[in-house]
Design a protein around this motif. Structure first.
Motif, PDB file in Angstrom:
ATOM      1  N   MET A   1     143.373 -99.503   6.889  1.00 29.28           N
ATOM      2  CA  MET A   1     143.879 -98.673   7.964  1.00 29.28           C
ATOM      3  C   MET A   1     143.848 -99.469   9.272  1.00 29.28           C
ATOM      4  O   MET A   1     142.832-100.035   9.624  1.00 29.28           O
ATOM      5  N   SER A   2     144.962 -99.507   9.950  1.00 26.76           N
ATOM      6  CA  SER A   2     145.030-100.127  11.273  1.00 26.76           C
ATOM      7  C   SER A   2     144.211 -99.281  12.248  1.00 26.76           C
ATOM      8  O   SER A   2     144.105 -98.055  12.087  1.00 26.76           O
ATOM      9  N   VAL A   3     143.647 -99.915  13.233  1.00 26.47           N
ATOM     10  CA  VAL A   3     142.822 -99.184  14.207  1.00 26.47           C
ATOM     11  C   VAL A   3     143.636 -98.062  14.855  1.00 26.47           C
ATOM     12  O   VAL A   3     143.152 -96.943  14.986  1.00 26.47           O
ATOM     13  N   LEU A   4     144.873 -98.330  15.216  1.00 24.70           N
ATOM     14  CA  LEU A   4     145.672 -97.307  15.888  1.00 24.70           C
ATOM     15  C   LEU A   4     146.083 -96.166  14.967  1.00 24.70           C
ATOM     16  O   LEU A   4     146.460 -95.100  15.446  1.00 24.70           O
TER      17      LEU A   4
ATOM     18  N   ARG B   1     144.139 -94.438  13.460  1.00 20.33           N
ATOM     19  CA  ARG B   1     143.106 -93.421  13.661  1.00 20.33           C
ATOM     20  C   ARG B   1     143.539 -92.396  14.700  1.00 20.33           C
ATOM     21  O   ARG B   1     142.952 -91.321  14.793  1.00 20.33           O
ATOM     22  N   ILE B   2     144.543 -92.732  15.493  1.00 16.42           N
ATOM     23  CA  ILE B   2     145.048 -91.827  16.519  1.00 16.42           C
ATOM     24  C   ILE B   2     146.192 -91.017  15.916  1.00 16.42           C
ATOM     25  O   ILE B   2     147.158 -91.579  15.415  1.00 16.42           O
ATOM     26  N   THR B   3     146.044 -89.692  15.964  1.00 21.53           N
ATOM     27  CA  THR B   3     147.063 -88.812  15.403  1.00 21.53           C
ATOM     28  C   THR B   3     147.596 -87.885  16.485  1.00 21.53           C
ATOM     29  O   THR B   3     146.892 -87.557  17.445  1.00 21.53           O
ATOM     30  N   VAL B   4     148.854 -87.497  16.312  1.00 19.56           N
ATOM     31  CA  VAL B   4     149.482 -86.551  17.231  1.00 19.56           C
ATOM     32  C   VAL B   4     150.111 -85.457  16.378  1.00 19.56           C
ATOM     33  O   VAL B   4     150.944 -85.738  15.519  1.00 19.56           O
ATOM     34  N   ASN B   5     149.684 -84.235  16.629  1.00 28.33           N
ATOM     35  CA  ASN B   5     150.206 -83.076  15.915  1.00 28.33           C
ATOM     36  C   ASN B   5     150.589 -82.044  16.968  1.00 28.33           C
ATOM     37  O   ASN B   5     149.731 -81.586  17.728  1.00 28.33           O
ATOM     38  N   PRO B   6     151.873 -81.675  17.046  1.00 23.18           N
ATOM     39  CA  PRO B   6     152.288 -80.714  18.073  1.00 23.18           C
ATOM     40  C   PRO B   6     151.562 -79.370  17.988  1.00 23.18           C
ATOM     41  O   PRO B   6     151.500 -78.638  18.969  1.00 23.18           O
ATOM     42  N   ARG B   7     150.967 -79.052  16.848  1.00 18.22           N
ATOM     43  CA  ARG B   7     150.263 -77.780  16.672  1.00 18.22           C
ATOM     44  C   ARG B   7     148.769 -77.878  16.977  1.00 18.22           C
ATOM     45  O   ARG B   7     148.035 -76.917  16.800  1.00 18.22           O
TER      46      ARG B   7
ATOM     47  N   ILE C   1     141.695 -87.930  17.514  1.00 19.88           N
ATOM     48  CA  ILE C   1     141.063 -88.874  16.606  1.00 19.88           C
ATOM     49  C   ILE C   1     141.127 -88.328  15.181  1.00 19.88           C
ATOM     50  O   ILE C   1     140.594 -87.253  14.900  1.00 19.88           O
ATOM     51  N   ARG C   2     141.795 -89.044  14.303  1.00 18.87           N
ATOM     52  CA  ARG C   2     141.864 -88.754  12.871  1.00 18.87           C
ATOM     53  C   ARG C   2     142.092 -87.289  12.531  1.00 18.87           C
ATOM     54  O   ARG C   2     141.505 -86.745  11.614  1.00 18.87           O
TER      55      ARG C   2
END
Length: 73
Positions: A1-4, A6-12, A20-21
């Motif tokens: 897994m790339s370090v980035l 680990r950053i997630t974006v969920n509109p909900r 974070i994850r």
């Protein structure tokens, strides 16, 4: 897994702010804590679900975000 990755974006979740994850711990929460003088060990103690790499990911995400070029007309 790339370090980035680990950053997630969920509109909900969290108004679409980067988290974070998939947890409800925002990148901005980590950055605010660091900016207020908390060290990584303090953050990890207060947020046991976090990993040291999550803090690194938040910092890298922020560095990339502020370095994004902006065009003006």
């Amino acid at each position: 897994m790339s370090v980035l990755e680990r950053i997630t974006v969920n509109p909900r979740q969290c108004g679409g702010r980067p988290c974070i994850r998939g947890m409800r711990i925002r990148v901005s929460d980590i950055l605010d804590l660091l900016g207020a003088g908390a060290g990584p060990d303090d953050i990890l103690r207060d947020y046991p679900d976090l990993e040291r790499e999550d803090i690194s990911a938040a910092l890298l995400w922020a560095a990339r975000y502020v370095d994004h070029p902006r065009l003006s007309a």
